[in-house]
Design a protein around this motif. Structure first.
Motif, PDB file in Angstrom:
ATOM      1  N   ALA A   1     -10.258  -4.487   2.549  1.00 58.27           N
ATOM      2  CA  ALA A   1     -10.781  -4.760   1.208  1.00 58.27           C
ATOM      3  C   ALA A   1     -10.372  -3.671   0.220  1.00 58.27           C
ATOM      4  CB  ALA A   1     -12.306  -4.884   1.259  1.00 58.27           C
ATOM      5  N   VAL A   2     -10.444  -2.415   0.650  1.00 56.66           N
ATOM      6  CA  VAL A   2     -10.043  -1.306  -0.225  1.00 56.66           C
ATOM      7  C   VAL A   2      -8.552  -1.391  -0.547  1.00 56.66           C
ATOM      8  CG1 VAL A   2      -9.773   1.198  -0.349  1.00 56.66           C
ATOM      9  CG2 VAL A   2     -11.892   0.212   0.537  1.00 56.66           C
ATOM     10  N   ALA A   3      -7.743  -1.700   0.477  1.00 59.97           N
ATOM     11  CA  ALA A   3      -6.302  -1.817   0.260  1.00 59.97           C
ATOM     12  C   ALA A   3      -5.969  -2.952  -0.710  1.00 59.97           C
ATOM     13  CB  ALA A   3      -5.583  -2.030   1.597  1.00 59.97           C
ATOM     14  N   VAL A   4      -6.669  -4.075  -0.590  1.00 59.09           N
ATOM     15  CA  VAL A   4      -6.430  -5.212  -1.483  1.00 59.09           C
ATOM     16  C   VAL A   4      -6.811  -4.858  -2.917  1.00 59.09           C
ATOM     17  CG1 VAL A   4      -7.177  -7.551  -2.050  1.00 59.09           C
ATOM     18  CG2 VAL A   4      -6.613  -6.958   0.312  1.00 59.09           C
ATOM     19  N   ILE A   5      -7.936  -4.190  -3.095  1.00 56.29           N
ATOM     20  CA  ILE A   5      -8.386  -3.823  -4.441  1.00 56.29           C
ATOM     21  C   ILE A   5      -7.416  -2.844  -5.081  1.00 56.29           C
ATOM     22  CG2 ILE A   5     -10.190  -2.634  -5.727  1.00 56.29           C
ATOM     23  CD1 ILE A   5     -12.203  -3.773  -3.711  1.00 56.29           C
ATOM     24  N   LEU A   6      -6.985  -1.838  -4.330  1.00 54.64           N
ATOM     25  CA  LEU A   6      -6.023  -0.876  -4.877  1.00 54.64           C
ATOM     26  C   LEU A   6      -4.690  -1.545  -5.200  1.00 54.64           C
ATOM     27  CD1 LEU A   6      -6.657   2.265  -2.599  1.00 54.64           C
ATOM     28  CD2 LEU A   6      -7.322   1.940  -4.986  1.00 54.64           C
ATOM     29  N   GLY A   7      -4.247  -2.456  -4.321  1.00 51.19           N
ATOM     30  CA  GLY A   7      -3.004  -3.178  -4.594  1.00 51.19           C
ATOM     31  C   GLY A   7      -3.087  -4.016  -5.857  1.00 51.19           C
ATOM     32  N   MET A   8      -4.231  -4.665  -6.074  1.00 49.68           N
ATOM     33  CA  MET A   8      -4.407  -5.468  -7.287  1.00 49.68           C
ATOM     34  C   MET A   8      -4.418  -4.596  -8.539  1.00 49.68           C
ATOM     35  SD  MET A   8      -7.260  -8.224  -5.977  1.00 49.68           S
ATOM     36  CE  MET A   8      -7.373  -8.963  -7.613  1.00 49.68           C
ATOM     37  N   ILE A   9      -5.020  -3.406  -8.439  1.00 54.43           N
ATOM     38  CA  ILE A   9      -5.055  -2.509  -9.594  1.00 54.43           C
ATOM     39  C   ILE A   9      -3.654  -2.072  -9.976  1.00 54.43           C
ATOM     40  CG2 ILE A   9      -5.802  -0.230 -10.378  1.00 54.43           C
ATOM     41  CD1 ILE A   9      -8.357  -0.644  -8.748  1.00 54.43           C
ATOM     42  N   PHE A  10      -2.829  -1.730  -8.972  1.00 54.27           N
ATOM     43  CA  PHE A  10      -1.486  -1.240  -9.253  1.00 54.27           C
ATOM     44  C   PHE A  10      -0.547  -2.359  -9.712  1.00 54.27           C
ATOM     45  CE2 PHE A  10      -2.819   2.423  -6.677  1.00 54.27           C
ATOM     46  CZ  PHE A  10      -2.319   3.459  -7.448  1.00 54.27           C
ATOM     47  N   ILE A  11      -0.765  -3.572  -9.239  1.00 55.31           N
ATOM     48  CA  ILE A  11       0.150  -4.667  -9.583  1.00 55.31           C
ATOM     49  C   ILE A  11      -0.269  -5.379 -10.865  1.00 55.31           C
ATOM     50  CG2 ILE A  11      -0.959  -6.632  -8.421  1.00 55.31           C
ATOM     51  CD1 ILE A  11       1.762  -7.382  -7.315  1.00 55.31           C
ATOM     52  N   LEU A  12      -1.466  -5.127 -11.358  1.00 53.22           N
ATOM     53  CA  LEU A  12      -1.966  -5.829 -12.540  1.00 53.22           C
ATOM     54  C   LEU A  12      -1.088  -5.619 -13.776  1.00 53.22           C
ATOM     55  CD1 LEU A  12      -4.191  -7.646 -13.626  1.00 53.22           C
ATOM     56  CD2 LEU A  12      -5.525  -5.585 -14.165  1.00 53.22           C
TER      57      LEU A  12
END
Length: 302
Positions: free
Chosen positions: A38-49
């Motif tokens: 979950a943490v990895a998905v959230i961080l990935g979404m923040i960087f790709i946004l």
């Protein structure tokens, strides 16, 4: 039989307490995995946004790009209409020709640069000659020095050589890529010396050994070096800006920068140009990713 059973009993009792402990460890690790995911998905979404926002902005009318930021809502990522007009208008202008110029410069630089890198790497890795260590140290230093430090005097030199506003002036500085030479040289060092010695016993010359022994085993290193040279030229901005003033020879990064003005800017076209410039290397990296982990050579020796 009774004595055997008695002897086996302590073994069973000694091993049995370990099983719950192993199961407990697995359970704890399994409990941690969903949280880590979950943490990895959230961080990935923040960087790709931001990248997603630029992509969506290139597909919507320019007036909606910043108008959708306030009030902040889900409409920032959902355009009212999807259109390719920004791409069509951008490619009809100078940017389309500049994109072709960038492709031609990159193609010429990669072909010449890989050839120069292969020859230099083979000499530094295999051949024995005086000053080899000094030359290799110079190559290492060359890619550690920022290009901006030598760009202005180098552009003056190219102007004196009548290479300004020429395709050769854009290509030549990129063919001597120190990092590509270093990459290939380190790979050539891993190729067994016995292969070269066997080829020499068969009467092969050094060019023949390079062509028939080293290059067929160096597909991964050649691909990585070609990508290094390509990315260096595809993203080049300062050097084309210094050495080229003719609009017919502009490269894509310079042409995209010129679409911004002090008073007016078409952000839809700006975003479309940024997407195009990012899409080409991204597709190359995705297509050639299977070569990235292949930087090892098995000797086959026993």
């Amino acid at each position: 039989m009774n004595s055997n059973a008695v002897e086996a009993a302590p073994v069973l009792t000694a091993q049995s307490p370990r099983r719950p402990f192993v199961g407990l460890r697995k359970t704890r690790s399994e409990r941690k995995n969903p949280w880590m995911t979950a943490v990895a998905v959230i961080l990935g979404m923040i960087f790709i946004l931001p990248a997603v926002w630029i992509l969506i902005g290139s597909l919507r009318p320019s007036e909606e790009i910043f108008g959708s930021l306030y009030p902040l809502s889900w409409r920032i990522l959902v355009p009212s209409q999807v259109s390719l007009n920004n791409y069509a208008e951008l490619l009809r202008g100078e940017f389309g020709q500049a994109l072709l110029n960038s492709a031609a410069v990159c193609l010429g630089t990669v072909v010449l640069g890989v050839g120069v890198s292969v020859l230099a790497s083979y000499a530094l890795a295999v051949l024995r000659f005086p000053g080899r260590s000094f030359i290799f140290a110079f190559v290492v230093i060359s890619f550690m020095v920022p290009f901006e430090a030598i760009a202005i005097p180098l552009s003056q030199q190219f102007t004196e050589w009548n290479l300004a506003n020429t395709m050769a002036g854009l290509i030549l500085p990129g063919i001597g890529n120190g990092l590509a030479i270093f990459n290939l040289r380190q790979f050539f060092l891993g190729i067994p010396e016995s292969l070269r010695e066997a080829a020499k016993l068969d009467g092969a010359s050094e060019p023949r050994i390079l062509w028939s022994v080293f290059l067929p085993n160096s597909g991964a290193a050649l691909t990585n070096s070609a990508l290094l040279i390509f990315l260096g030229q595809w993203t080049a901005y300062l050097w084309p800006l210094l050495v080229v003033s003719d609009s017919r020879l502009q490269v894509a990064p310079v042409a995209l920068a010129k679409t911004f003005s002090e008073h007016t800017s078409d952000f839809g076209q700006n975003f479309a140009g940024a997407v195009l410039l990012s899409l080409v290397p991204a597709l190359l990296m995705f297509t050639l990713q299977r070569f990235f982990g292949g930087l090892s050579t098995t000797s086959g020796e026993k």
